[in-house]
Design an enzyme around this catalytic site. Structure first.
Site, mmCIF file in Angstrom:
data_model
loop_
_atom_site.group_PDB
_atom_site.id
_atom_site.type_symbol
_atom_site.label_atom_id
_atom_site.label_comp_id
_atom_site.label_asym_id
_atom_site.label_seq_id
_atom_site.Cartn_x
_atom_site.Cartn_y
_atom_site.Cartn_z
ATOM 1 C CB SER A 1 -0.753 0.035 1.202
ATOM 2 O OG SER A 1 -0.634 1.022 2.153
ATOM 3 C CE LYS A 2 -2.221 6.492 -2.717
ATOM 4 N NZ LYS A 2 -2.814 7.318 -3.940
ATOM 5 N NE ARG A 3 -3.610 4.825 3.049
ATOM 6 C CZ ARG A 3 -4.305 4.617 1.820
ATOM 7 N NH1 ARG A 3 -4.131 5.574 1.124
ATOM 8 N NH2 ARG A 3 -4.831 3.679 1.658
ATOM 9 N NE ARG A 4 0.467 -1.797 4.977
ATOM 10 C CZ ARG A 4 -0.882 -2.372 4.576
ATOM 11 N NH1 ARG A 4 -1.914 -1.990 5.522
ATOM 12 N NH2 ARG A 4 -1.005 -2.944 3.424
#
Ligand code: GLU
Length: 469
Positions: A242-245
């Site tokens: 995921s681009k957040r993690r």
């Protein structure tokens, strides 16, 4: 029915522009590129830009650049496009109208709230086809829905084999929203048809769309493409990247000094193997070996450490000139390149990424090494440090500056360390910390040779002086 796929296969890569290029997208693109190249087919780039808001030229350039970095060049005859999905909007609408006219689709005027209420009342999960027979035409607030036929849909997938879906669990899905905009499944299928796509190879997350898309294709009397759904990329916790993690932007790896060849090779091992134990192999070979039959079903771990190991291998495999060329843009502009070239071959085997290079050799380009305090405290507090430095300074001062080379400084250190009963590693430590500021770095004696006699002695004496206080 359209003509079956007897022409050269046409693959496609259909990214939605997101502002950065996801490593998973990069792998999908490479899989398609390998397949297209291997069979003399085409690789069509279609940018699915219908939801995005930024400037088109910016995405196109970003995507083309990222693909080019991976070796997927827009100048190659295998490459076709880019096409923009938004340019086909009218075709999407026309096909929707055709589906309505043929009775495969119908208008529905129920609002999401009404649908939720009725579904709750009937104990069902979603839309129950309630407007199927309402005989509505187009109008404000109405969506166009596909009339899902009874029975089953069997998707023939090059990775997964035959996957059967029960149509009863697929609700009459929306083709055109109430604002008149076509939905992904419609636009995607129409574009693939218009672009003559024969093979749809994409991420597994689209498998659930596939029965809907196949029903549409069939209702339209078009040829069903060959499908292939490749496993998702996951992180160490086995969660989807995921681009957040997670670090998922290809550009970020490029900017940190991962080599394109290493990245490409690594990505091709994610979910695919040639059936042997070989992982590191050149693209020319991968292209000959790759097929969907070798793609497995389990999620593939995107392991940055393993990518680093691949990158280190690829860096080591460069000849010195290629290495100095590749690393150049990571070095401060003011550094003397001739001086760097003297140490280049000694740091090349130790790097994981090109961006590490500057931090490894900075002591050669500054007047004073930056002292790492914990290294200094650890090494200079030993009972032998001062005495050894005295002996080294005396020995090195006696070497003719023109003969101050790695072999001589090493031999002299080995000679003077004898009375201290030290191994070479221990004896090197105070010299290294005095000259480079740290306990780790490129080979010591080669570094001293690059620094030269005067500068080496100056640093050794300065360190020795600090020890007294
Ligand atoms: N635009 C879709 C995505 O980026 C891909 C659709 C497809 O490959 O069919 O996920």
């Amino acid at each position: 029915m359209d003509t079956p796929h007897d022409e050269a296969p046409r693959f496609r890569f259909a990214p939605s522009p997101t502002g950065f290029f996801h490593v998973g997208g990069a792998r999908t693109a490479l899989f398609n590129w390998a397949l297209a190249r291997r069979c003399g087919g085409r690789f069509v780039l279609r940018i699915e830009d219908t939801d995005a808001e930024r400037n088109r030229d910016e995405w196109i350039d970003g995507i083309i650049d990222a693909l080019a970095w991976l070796g997927i060049s827009a100048d190659d005859p295998t490459f076709e496009g880019p096409y923009m999905q938004s340019d086909n909007r009218q075709a999407h609408i026309d096909v929707a109208t055709r589906l309505f006219e043929s009775g495969h689709a119908y208008y529905c005027d129920l609002t999401p709230d009404q649908i939720a209420e009725r579904a709750a009342a009937e104990g069902g999960a979603g839309y129950g086809g309630w407007s199927r027979d309402a005989g509505l035409g187009p109008g404000p607030g109405r969506v166009l829905r596909f009339r899902v036929p009874d029975g089953t849909t069997v998707v023939s997938d090059g990775v997964r084999g035959e996957v059967e879906f029960d149509n009863a669990v697929i609700e009459d899905f929306v083709l055109v929203r109430s604002d008149g905009s076509p939905v992904f499944n419609l636009a995607n299928v129409v574009d693939d048809h218009l672009m003559g796509i024969t093979d749809v190879v994409r991420a597994e997350e689209h498998l659930s769309n596939t029965p809907k898309q196949q029903m549409l294709v069939t209702a339209l009397g078009w040829a069903v493409p060959r499908w292939g759904h490749v496993p998702v990329l996951v992180n160490e916790q086995r969660k989807k990247l995921s681009k957040r993690r997670d670090r998922v932007a290809l550009e970020q790896y490029r900017d940190e000094g991962y080599l394109a060849d290493a990245m490409v090779n690594y990505l091709m091992t994610l979910g695919w193997s040639a059936g042997d134990d070989v992982e590191i192999r050149p693209w020319a070979e991968i292209e000959q070996l790759f097929d969907l039959g070798g793609v497995n079903l389990s999620p593939a771990f995107f392991d940055v450490r393993k990518l680093g190991a691949f990158n280190g291998e690829y860096i080591r495999a460069l000849d010195t000139a290629a290495f100095t060329g590749a690393v150049d843009s990571w070095l401060p502009e003011q550094w003397d390149r001739t001086r760097f070239s003297l140490i280049a071959e000694h740091i090349q085997p130790r790097l994981t990424t090109l961006s590490e290079a500057a931090g490894v050799v900075d002591f050669l380009f500054s007047d004073e090494p930056v002292r790492d305090t914990s290294s200094w405290d650890k090494v200079m507090s030993t009972d032998y440090a001062a005495g050894l430095l005295d002996a080294v300074i005396e020995a090195y001062a006696a070497i003719d500056p023109d003969g101050f080379d790695a072999a001589t400084t090493k031999a002299e250190l080995e000679r003077v360390m004898e009375p201290f009963s030290l191994k070479l590693g221990k004896a090197q430590a105070p010299v290294r910390v005095a000259v480079t500021g740290r306990t780790v770095g490129p080979p010591l004696f080669e570094s001293l040779e690059v620094l030269g006699s005067d500068e080496t002695l100056r640093r050794l004496r300065a360190a020795r002086a600090d020890l007294v206080s």
